[in-house]
Design a protein around this motif. Structure first.
Motif, short mmCIF file in Angstrom:
data_model
loop_
_atom_site.label_atom_id
_atom_site.label_comp_id
_atom_site.label_asym_id
_atom_site.label_seq_id
_atom_site.Cartn_x
_atom_site.Cartn_y
_atom_site.Cartn_z
N GLY A 120 0.80 -1.21 0.00
CA GLY A 120 0.00 0.00 0.00
C GLY A 120 0.83 1.26 0.00
O GLY A 120 0.59 2.18 -0.79
N LEU A 121 1.84 1.34 0.89
CA LEU A 121 2.65 2.55 0.97
C LEU A 121 3.51 2.72 -0.28
O LEU A 121 3.71 3.84 -0.76
CB LEU A 121 3.53 2.52 2.22
CG LEU A 121 2.77 2.54 3.56
CD1 LEU A 121 3.75 2.68 4.72
CD2 LEU A 121 1.73 3.65 3.60
N ALA A 122 4.02 1.61 -0.83
CA ALA A 122 4.79 1.71 -2.06
C ALA A 122 3.93 2.23 -3.21
O ALA A 122 4.37 3.05 -4.03
CB ALA A 122 5.36 0.34 -2.42
N SER A 123 2.68 1.77 -3.27
CA SER A 123 1.78 2.24 -4.32
C SER A 123 1.50 3.73 -4.16
O SER A 123 1.44 4.47 -5.16
CB SER A 123 0.46 1.46 -4.27
OG SER A 123 0.67 0.09 -4.57
N LEU A 148 -5.78 5.15 -0.87
CA LEU A 148 -5.99 5.74 0.45
C LEU A 148 -7.28 5.22 1.09
O LEU A 148 -7.40 5.17 2.31
CB LEU A 148 -6.03 7.27 0.35
CG LEU A 148 -4.68 7.95 0.13
CD1 LEU A 148 -4.87 9.42 -0.20
CD2 LEU A 148 -3.79 7.79 1.36
N GLY A 149 -8.24 4.84 0.27
CA GLY A 149 -9.48 4.27 0.80
C GLY A 149 -9.35 2.82 1.21
O GLY A 149 -10.17 2.32 2.00
N LEU A 150 -8.30 2.14 0.73
CA LEU A 150 -8.14 0.71 1.03
C LEU A 150 -7.27 0.44 2.26
O LEU A 150 -7.38 -0.62 2.86
CB LEU A 150 -7.50 0.00 -0.18
CG LEU A 150 -8.34 -0.10 -1.45
CD1 LEU A 150 -7.50 -0.66 -2.59
CD2 LEU A 150 -9.57 -0.96 -1.21
N ILE A 151 -6.41 1.39 2.64
CA ILE A 151 -5.41 1.13 3.67
C ILE A 151 -5.93 1.18 5.11
O ILE A 151 -5.66 0.28 5.90
CB ILE A 151 -4.21 2.09 3.50
CG1 ILE A 151 -3.39 1.67 2.28
CG2 ILE A 151 -3.33 2.11 4.75
CD1 ILE A 151 -2.23 2.60 1.98
N ALA A 187 -1.54 7.11 5.87
CA ALA A 187 -2.71 7.43 5.05
C ALA A 187 -3.38 8.71 5.53
O ALA A 187 -3.85 9.53 4.71
CB ALA A 187 -3.70 6.26 5.10
N ARG A 188 -3.42 8.93 6.84
CA ARG A 188 -4.02 10.16 7.38
C ARG A 188 -3.22 11.38 6.92
O ARG A 188 -3.80 12.41 6.51
CB ARG A 188 -4.06 10.08 8.91
CG ARG A 188 -4.65 11.29 9.58
CD ARG A 188 -4.95 11.01 11.04
NE ARG A 188 -3.82 10.46 11.76
CZ ARG A 188 -3.75 9.19 12.20
NH1 ARG A 188 -4.74 8.36 12.00
NH2 ARG A 188 -2.69 8.75 12.85
N PHE A 189 -1.91 11.30 6.98
CA PHE A 189 -1.03 12.38 6.54
C PHE A 189 -1.25 12.70 5.06
O PHE A 189 -1.39 13.87 4.67
CB PHE A 189 0.42 11.96 6.80
CG PHE A 189 1.47 12.80 6.14
CD1 PHE A 189 1.82 14.03 6.65
CD2 PHE A 189 2.10 12.35 4.99
CE1 PHE A 189 2.79 14.82 6.04
CE2 PHE A 189 3.07 13.12 4.37
CZ PHE A 189 3.42 14.35 4.89
N LEU A 190 -1.31 11.67 4.23
CA LEU A 190 -1.44 11.88 2.78
C LEU A 190 -2.85 12.32 2.38
O LEU A 190 -3.02 13.14 1.47
CB LEU A 190 -1.05 10.60 2.05
CG LEU A 190 0.42 10.19 2.20
CD1 LEU A 190 0.67 8.82 1.59
CD2 LEU A 190 1.34 11.23 1.56
#
Length: 415
Positions: free
Chosen positions: A335-338, A361-364, A377-380
């Protein structure tokens, strides 16, 4: 809220390269204007540590609504009440301050180690816990603690343990794993340390500032502690401010101080502000924002300014967050790599990068083995919301016209 001193009355002091300042009255940072506090100067500054019972600590923490000063901001009284009446194995001080911006815990450990030790040892005696363990990844902080222990006679087993400096290594369960000889990653199973902590026995674990605040609370009592700050959460807090500011460093303020007051005093450039570090959230404006927990999270304030490319800055941090993955679940590994790839493509004007970022971001959230994917995900997510105008400029193919200055610090990166 109590009246905040005007900027003209604020005091500052430099400590061998680590600057600290105080808005209002110094408490946890008291006495540091003259340098590191050895035991004698510590006692002259703060006085002796009172001997309190477990019930005393619970009542004091309830009276002032004391919350832990790490990222979770959990009420300390509830954590104490969750411990069994007997059989508490250890009190653990989490000094593995792996958030790259935060410096408040290291400042306490290197300059006021006895205040932290007082909080931990006093609580250990009250809980009848036979061990105090202090997890530290900073060599200077570890040296300061060991020197302080040589000055004391606490009649208790106290150990300073070295930990890795990786981001996820500061998570509570990762710290416990290291203390037991394991790897510095949080296990997938989420069990509270108060139920199953050090050696799988009940453990009180909190971060460095929490123990310093406990030591101050024990001395002042609830009434004295509540003489500053918010009525709902009195006392002071430590904040680390960095980024596009003239005076970075650690600031002690009353709880509930306006964010604009801190930004003004630090000489921050106008622009968006990140609150809570790299697991925190972006604020488009700061008017009317009061700094209190849990919103302030780990006590980090980053001013971005207006001269750098926001998306470029965020992508740099996303790449670093990816490198800090524990590598034990899909949201972290894939997820983070994507997301790094998504933001890199978005920055060069690829609209598909924006759509992919929204999808990923909706999947993580809620699927990781630890809190790292959720925090990233919250940060991004907040970055896409706050920097919407910049996103549109990049997607138009024109870009924002600003270079990436490296205002947001990442280990190994340039500033």
């Amino acid at each position: 809220m109590t009246t905040i001193d005007s900027p003209a009355s604020l005091r500052s002091a430099g400590l061998e390269g680590e600057r600290h300042r105080v808005i209002g009255d110094a408490r946890v940072l008291a006495g540091l204007d003259q340098g590191r506090l050895d035991l004698q100067r510590h006692l002259l500054t703060h006085g002796p540590q009172p001997e309190l019972t477990r019930d005393d600590y619970v009542q004091l923490c309830e009276a002032v609504g004391l919350r832990g000063r790490g990222g979770a901001a959990f009420p300390v009284a509830l954590k104490l009440q969750d411990l069994p009446a007997r059989g508490v194995e250890a009190v653990v001080v989490n000094g593995s301050e792996s958030e790259p911006v935060s410096r408040k815990d290291r400042l306490l450990l290197t300059r006021s180690p006895h205040l932290v030790l007082d909080g931990a040892v006093g609580l250990a005696h009250a809980l009848r816990a036979p061990h105090v363990l202090i997890a530290v990844h900073d060599p200077a902080a570890a040296t300061s603690l060991r020197e302080a222990l040589m000055e004391r006679d606490d009649q208790l087993a106290i150990e300073v343990r070295d930990t890795p400096g990786r981001f996820v290594a500061g998570e509570a369960r990762a710290v416990l794993s290291v203390l037991e000889g394991g790897t510095a990653v949080p296990p997938g199973r989420r069990v509270l340390p108060t139920r199953r902590g050090y050696h799988r026995r009940p453990t009180f674990l909190s971060n460095v500032e929490t123990f310093a605040q406990l030591a101050v609370l024990a001395r002042l009592g609830s009434r004295g502690f509540s003489s500053t700050g918010l009525t709902s959460e009195p006392g002071t807090q430590l904040l680390t401010i960095d980024g596009a500011v003239q005076r970075p460093g650690v600031i002690e303020t009353p709880t509930g101080v306006p964010l604009d007051t801190v930004l003004q005093y630090a000489g921050a450039e106008p622009g968006p502000v990140l609150l809570g570090g790299y697991h925190g959230r972006w604020l488009p404006q700061t008017d009317g924002v009061l700094l209190q927990r849990p919103e302030v999270s780990a006590g980090i304030i980053l001013a971005l300014g207006s001269g750098t490319c926001p998306l470029g800055e965020v992508t740099r941090v996303a790449e670093w967050l990816r490198s800090q993955s524990a590598g034990q679940c899909g949201p972290c590994v894939f997820g983070l790599a994507s997301l790094v790839d998504d933001f890199a493509r978005l920055t060069i004007g690829d609209s598909q990068g924006w759509y992919d970022a929204q999808r990923h971001l909706g999947l993580i959230p809620g699927r990781g083995a630890c809190a790292h994917p959720d925090g990233a995900a919250r940060f991004l997510t907040s970055a896409l919301e706050v920097f919407d105008d910049d996103v549109r400029r990049h997607l138009s193919g024109q870009g924002c016209g600003r270079p990436v200055l490296g205002v947001l610090p990442v280990p190994g990166g340039t500033r």
